[in-house]
Write a protein that holds these residues in place. Sequence first.
Motif, short mmCIF file in Angstrom:
data_model
loop_
_atom_site.label_atom_id
_atom_site.label_comp_id
_atom_site.label_asym_id
_atom_site.label_seq_id
_atom_site.Cartn_x
_atom_site.Cartn_y
_atom_site.Cartn_z
N GLY A 60 -4.27 -1.96 -3.77
CA GLY A 60 -5.51 -2.21 -4.59
C GLY A 60 -5.53 -1.69 -5.92
O GLY A 60 -6.10 -2.50 -6.77
N LEU A 114 -12.83 -5.78 3.70
CA LEU A 114 -11.87 -6.54 2.69
C LEU A 114 -11.83 -8.03 2.85
O LEU A 114 -11.72 -8.71 1.91
CB LEU A 114 -10.48 -5.89 2.63
N SER A 155 0.68 -1.26 0.02
CA SER A 155 -0.05 0.11 -0.04
C SER A 155 0.76 1.20 -0.06
O SER A 155 2.14 1.03 0.04
CB SER A 155 -0.89 0.09 1.07
N VAL A 157 -4.75 -3.09 -0.67
CA VAL A 157 -5.47 -1.92 -0.37
C VAL A 157 -4.68 -0.54 -0.94
O VAL A 157 -3.64 -0.65 -1.23
CB VAL A 157 -5.45 -1.90 1.22
N SER A 158 -5.52 0.46 -1.02
CA SER A 158 -5.15 1.82 -1.39
C SER A 158 -4.26 1.78 -2.73
O SER A 158 -4.88 0.86 -3.95
CB SER A 158 -4.24 2.40 -0.40
N HIS A 200 -15.05 0.23 -0.42
CA HIS A 200 -14.51 1.56 -0.09
C HIS A 200 -15.24 2.46 0.92
O HIS A 200 -16.62 2.25 1.05
CB HIS A 200 -14.41 2.29 -1.35
N ALA A 209 -9.57 -3.03 -1.39
CA ALA A 209 -10.18 -2.05 -0.64
C ALA A 209 -9.82 -0.73 -0.98
O ALA A 209 -8.41 -0.61 -1.31
CB ALA A 209 -10.01 -2.36 0.80
N GLU A 210 -10.33 0.32 -0.82
CA GLU A 210 -10.09 1.91 -1.30
C GLU A 210 -8.99 1.80 -2.01
O GLU A 210 -7.99 2.62 -1.96
CB GLU A 210 -9.54 2.37 0.09
N HIS A 238 -10.07 6.26 5.16
CA HIS A 238 -9.00 5.65 4.46
C HIS A 238 -7.96 4.86 5.59
O HIS A 238 -7.27 3.76 5.04
CB HIS A 238 -8.23 6.59 3.59
N VAL A 272 -2.87 -7.71 4.88
CA VAL A 272 -3.86 -8.52 3.62
C VAL A 272 -3.38 -9.78 3.52
O VAL A 272 -4.15 -10.71 3.31
CB VAL A 272 -3.57 -7.56 2.65
N HIS A 304 -11.20 -2.71 6.99
CA HIS A 304 -10.48 -3.85 6.76
C HIS A 304 -11.27 -5.10 6.99
O HIS A 304 -10.99 -6.24 6.37
CB HIS A 304 -9.23 -3.98 7.75
#
Length: 707
Positions: free
Chosen positions: A314, A638, A171, A310-311, A576, A335-336, A616, A182, A635
């Motif tokens: 992701g 996710l 991330s 994620v971020s 998200h 996620a996000e 976030h 993750v 989280h």
Amino acid sequence: MHHDNFRRLGNAAFAAAAALLAVACGGGDSSDGNTNPNIKPANIGTVTIQAYDGATDDLLTAGLGKDGLASATAPVPASPNSPTAAELRRYAIYTNYRAIVDTTAGGGFGSLYGPNVDAQGNVTTGQGKIAGVEYLAFSDDGSGQENVTMLVQIPNTFNQSKPCMITATSSGSRGVYGAIAVGEWGLKRGCAVAYTDKGTGAAPHDLDTDTVPLIDGTRTTRSAAGTNAQFAARPGILSLADFTAQVPHRLAFKHAHSQRNPEKDWGKFTLQAIEFGIWAINDRFGTVASNGVRQRTLAKSKIVVIASSVSNGGGAAVAAAEQDTDGLIDGVAVAEPNLNLPPNASILVKRGSKPVNASGRLLYDYITTANLLQLCASQATALVNAPAFATNQFYISRCQTLVDNKLISGTTVSDQAASALDQLHLAGWEPESDALHPSLSLFDTAASIAVTYANSYARASVTDRLCGYSFAATLADFKPAAIAPSVLASMFATGNGVPPTSTVQLINDRDLQHGPFMNGQSVSASNNRADANFDGAKCLRDLLTGTDSQAQALQSGVSQIQRSGNLHGKPALIVHGRSDGLLPVNHTSRPYLGFNRQQEGAASKLSYIEVENAQHFDAFIGAVSGYSNRYVPLHLYLIRALDAVYDNLTTGKALPPSQVVRTIPRGGATNTTTAPTLLPVNVPPISASPDAANQIAASTGSVDVPD
């Protein structure tokens, strides 16, 4: 592809028939049985393999266990100036895990998620340590400049009869363990996990000492490292030595200063991590031919692969799925995600059947907007009860500068700040993000991201000091100083790849009053006002539309990182948080849902889950007063998305449709870190059949999200 039992039976029957045919025709295996050797991908360099016993050390917690990850006492190296690779790994896992999730018991850690919560959601009495092996290597294009870190974890519980793997691309701008939280989902299920730092990383090139990080985080001189450096800066107009003589104490970071625009290759690097993972799985479990050559026994067609993270990680997973032409990825759960749509995508995003103010803008567009406006907006009277709110004279001065430049209006600070907040709403931020602006301002978030991405997109050298910015450690006087050796030695573990990080700050090198000075405390040369460097923020913004060589270079870089929207019919879930103040839903996941429908039509298998009261930075929930009262952990959703995609791929269970999940904040006294304990009722499941009032509608080029 769906890895159901019918598919497996069909593959097995086909293979058996082919073998019989080969025998009948007098062909088939060579005398030594070496028919399908497990060949290491050509881009992968020297591989280091390390086993972990699951007691003194392990894959998920580095031997710390659930309690160690939750502890506020970090596992600092015994000799801070010369940490070992093992110490840095443990410290990195500790830091990066805690950077992604809230590790407080009140926030659900240890009861709803965490190492001691098994794959079925049951709370165990163990510490969640997972035995297994790690494969570590660089991926490089032959230049020795790319050196993207690849890591594969294979737990001892890996099930060869039901092989699976997930990706956990780092991330933010973090190093290879940047999405270890993750990877936890995969390790618990006995899946391999393929990680990559995607061409970013936490450890810098210190120009004062000319030292660089190696793949394991330990440091050496640039000359000694040679092509084994995880990152070594290249010069621009000036040599590094001449630059350092003129501008001492500066640091170069890989995301900002590699001059490679790594984001354009985040999808490629994630696919390379999967290929490395397939090789590693077969290196461990493939049969050995009579001549001693390891075979590729577990072909990709036998391994369920889910792209996740994620971020930025992701976004990398989505990019990989779009670019997957070899069938490496079966499903996606992210996620996000950071998703950049083409400017001409023309996706209509509606909320409650009313078009939103702005949507589908590029990250560089909206982050430079935030960099101009957010400091002033954080002073709005409406936000006095928001987390981290504080009257700040630098931010108040920014308000006046914005008025002078006709970007906002108002004669009083209250009116000016309200105008700045209105401008953020018009730029696509939802009102649910309002309470986040003070804390994001405090952490200099927009400025650090804008500077990092500007340098990356423009392929600028550290010596260029794009828009007058540089990175350096500072002391109490806010001026650049030599970074402490003990801090530098552990930055592989403690850093996040962008300032502020581990005493490193963003520096305004064009402050004529102080000389080079910490950005948030600095003076703009154009007006001699201490407005936290409006000049720099405007310079970054102008690069988006400018015509000079630096602006054109940046615009070219931006054109290389945009998504196609085509997931090739792969089952996919995006979750998200509606309140996300960093990557607003109106510019990322909402329009991507419509863009995907535009590209794939009825073939699309993407569902979008928007979670109320999620934002976030889950790690802030237990760390910043006021977050725990307001926000729930994304989280957890996710984890549920990964469960849903895995079930779809292995059992055929339908994915949940696109929907808004109505969570319930923990409440309690405002702006404390002691909100009531998070309970299951606060975080309801993703519904298989959401009520009409919660359904998100998507059609070709249009998305309608309920209020």
